[in-house]
Scaffold this motif. Structure first.
Motif, PDB file in Angstrom:
ATOM      1  N   VAL A   3       0.836  -1.302   0.008  1.00 60.47           N
ATOM      2  CA  VAL A   3      -0.078   0.121   0.080  1.00 60.47           C
ATOM      3  C   VAL A   3       0.673   1.092   0.036  1.00 60.47           C
ATOM      4  CG1 VAL A   3      -0.206   0.162   2.799  1.00 60.47           C
ATOM      5  CG2 VAL A   3      -2.167   1.111   1.100  1.00 60.47           C
ATOM      6  N   ILE A   4       1.940   1.145   0.544  1.00 59.69           N
ATOM      7  CA  ILE A   4       3.065   2.345   0.537  1.00 59.69           C
ATOM      8  C   ILE A   4       4.549   1.604   0.230  1.00 59.69           C
ATOM      9  CG2 ILE A   4       1.818   4.064   1.876  1.00 59.69           C
ATOM     10  CD1 ILE A   4       3.904   3.471   4.348  1.00 59.69           C
ATOM     11  N   PRO A   5       5.072   2.359  -0.456  1.00 59.82           N
ATOM     12  CA  PRO A   5       6.708   1.657  -0.788  1.00 59.82           C
ATOM     13  C   PRO A   5       7.535   1.380   0.479  1.00 59.82           C
ATOM     14  CG  PRO A   5       6.251   3.718  -2.132  1.00 59.82           C
ATOM     15  CD  PRO A   5       5.163   3.660  -1.147  1.00 59.82           C
ATOM     16  N   PRO A 192      13.370   9.598   7.417  1.00 57.08           N
ATOM     17  CA  PRO A 192      13.857   9.461   6.200  1.00 57.08           C
ATOM     18  C   PRO A 192      12.941   8.561   5.354  1.00 57.08           C
ATOM     19  CG  PRO A 192      15.660   9.223   7.597  1.00 57.08           C
ATOM     20  CD  PRO A 192      14.485   9.207   8.572  1.00 57.08           C
ATOM     21  N   ALA A 193      12.254   7.813   5.863  1.00 56.65           N
ATOM     22  CA  ALA A 193      11.237   6.834   5.348  1.00 56.65           C
ATOM     23  C   ALA A 193       9.930   7.384   4.930  1.00 56.65           C
ATOM     24  CB  ALA A 193      11.224   5.505   5.932  1.00 56.65           C
ATOM     25  N   ALA A 194       9.750   8.807   5.541  1.00 56.52           N
ATOM     26  CA  ALA A 194       8.328   9.291   5.379  1.00 56.52           C
ATOM     27  C   ALA A 194       8.307  10.104   3.977  1.00 56.52           C
ATOM     28  CB  ALA A 194       8.360  10.423   6.396  1.00 56.52           C
ATOM     29  N   THR A 195       6.948  10.196   3.424  1.00 56.23           N
ATOM     30  CA  THR A 195       6.622  10.512   2.282  1.00 56.23           C
ATOM     31  C   THR A 195       5.542  11.628   2.375  1.00 56.23           C
ATOM     32  OG1 THR A 195       7.416   8.566   1.240  1.00 56.23           O
ATOM     33  CG2 THR A 195       6.142  10.363  -0.148  1.00 56.23           C
ATOM     34  N   VAL A 196       5.518  12.778   1.640  1.00 60.74           N
ATOM     35  CA  VAL A 196       4.367  13.537   1.855  1.00 60.74           C
ATOM     36  C   VAL A 196       4.004  14.036   0.272  1.00 60.74           C
ATOM     37  CG1 VAL A 196       3.622  15.957   2.542  1.00 60.74           C
ATOM     38  CG2 VAL A 196       4.997  14.867   3.988  1.00 60.74           C
ATOM     39  N   LEU A 197       2.848  13.773  -0.020  1.00 62.10           N
ATOM     40  CA  LEU A 197       2.243  14.206  -1.429  1.00 62.10           C
ATOM     41  C   LEU A 197       1.008  14.880  -1.444  1.00 62.10           C
ATOM     42  CD1 LEU A 197       2.616  10.417  -2.561  1.00 62.10           C
ATOM     43  CD2 LEU A 197       4.159  12.040  -2.998  1.00 62.10           C
ATOM     44  N   ALA A 198       1.110  15.610  -2.657  1.00 60.38           N
ATOM     45  CA  ALA A 198      -0.446  16.490  -2.772  1.00 60.38           C
ATOM     46  C   ALA A 198      -1.013  15.627  -4.021  1.00 60.38           C
ATOM     47  CB  ALA A 198      -0.069  17.896  -3.170  1.00 60.38           C
ATOM     48  N   VAL A 235       0.018   6.332  -4.530  1.00 60.85           N
ATOM     49  CA  VAL A 235       0.512   6.197  -3.004  1.00 60.85           C
ATOM     50  C   VAL A 235       1.556   5.183  -3.052  1.00 60.85           C
ATOM     51  CG1 VAL A 235       0.024   5.707  -0.427  1.00 60.85           C
ATOM     52  CG2 VAL A 235      -1.365   7.321  -1.733  1.00 60.85           C
ATOM     53  N   GLY A 236       1.083   3.873  -3.540  1.00 64.38           N
ATOM     54  CA  GLY A 236       1.918   2.803  -3.849  1.00 64.38           C
ATOM     55  C   GLY A 236       3.386   2.932  -4.676  1.00 64.38           C
TER      56      GLY A 236
END
Length: 256
Positions: A3-5, A192-198, A235-236
């Motif tokens: 569901v997420i990388p 460092p393993a966090a992701t923020v997306l619009a 997201v994936g």
């Protein structure tokens, strides 16, 4: 695809704005996945939503319904306390919060239609609520892979603005984009393993778009389930290397 990388365990997911439209469709789609442990369905009236009740009847304790108004920080504090009773990390958070012509907001055609009340309503829900949600959930996003997504809009792109109008909505989404990009820089230092997306989900058949659907080209008005599936795919596909970026439903980047 997880569901997420880079996620090797089952995911705890929180959807804010979960009682209708894309948020409800995301809950339904995510609950069908074997790699999702629980879905936290957050909305102002989540506990009394018939649609969420139906999902709870189907999926039992995998769906957690929580009443929360993301425009109110005390309500957000209560949400975090509730979530921490059962989990110490959220792997995916998606904010679907947004208004165009509700709660006092207006889709202004020109400067003459601007009012302070309309601008404040737009910014409160479209800009302030998603970033306050991230602020309060930050302790649950600071370890392991995690992704925070807020639904933005192509009309929030300054570089892509050729038609004008919709002053409050456009500017509130542009401000959201800046806040998300700024937050992505901070989160990269904290985790460092966090992701923020619009993400721009496309024009979807919801209450937000209903008055303007007659102007949508054929084939470009999406059902909520389709938009939800596309968001989940995005997201994936986008991990920490893409944190702080802005994507359309078709996996094409959008200029700021």
């Amino acid at each position: 695809m997880s569901v997420i990388p880079e996620l090797t365990s089952e995911a705890d997911v929180l959807i804010c704005g979960a009682s209708r439209g894309i948020g409800l469709a995301l809950c339904a789609a995510l609950l069908t996945r074997g790699d999702v442990a629980r879905v936290w369905a957050v909305a102002r009236k989540a506990s009394t939503s018939p649609e969420l009740a139906a999902l709870a009847g189907q999926y039992g304790e995998r769906l957690k319904r929580v009443d929360c108004d993301a425009r109110d920080e005390q309500s957000l504090e209560a949400l975090v306390s509730k979530a921490r009773e059962e989990c110490d990390h959220l792997h995916l958070v998606i904010s679907t919060l947004g208004i165009l012509h509700q709660d006092g907001a207006k889709a202004e055609k020109g400067l003459a239609h601007l009012t302070l009340a309309s601008m404040q309503a737009s910014f409160t829900t479209n800009t302030f609520a998603p970033i306050l949600l991230l602020k309060h959930l930050l302790p649950l996003l600071r370890k392991q892979p995690s992704t925070f997504v807020a639904l933005s809009a192509r009309v929030g792109s300054i570089g892509d603005n050729r038609l004008g109008g919709w002053y409050s909505y456009r500017s509130s989404k542009a401000a959201l984009n800046q806040l998300l990009h700024t937050a992505s820089i901070e989160l990269k230092r904290l985790n460092p393993a966090a992701t923020v997306l619009a993400i721009h989900p496309g024009t979807t058949d919801t209450d937000l778009s209903q008055p303007f659907q007659a102007n949508v080209p054929e084939g470009q008005l999406f059902e909520p389930a389709f938009s939800a599936d596309r968001i989940i795919e995005l997201v994936g596909a986008h991990g920490p290397a893409d944190s702080g970026t802005f994507w359309a439903w078709d996996d094409k980047p959008i200029v700021w």
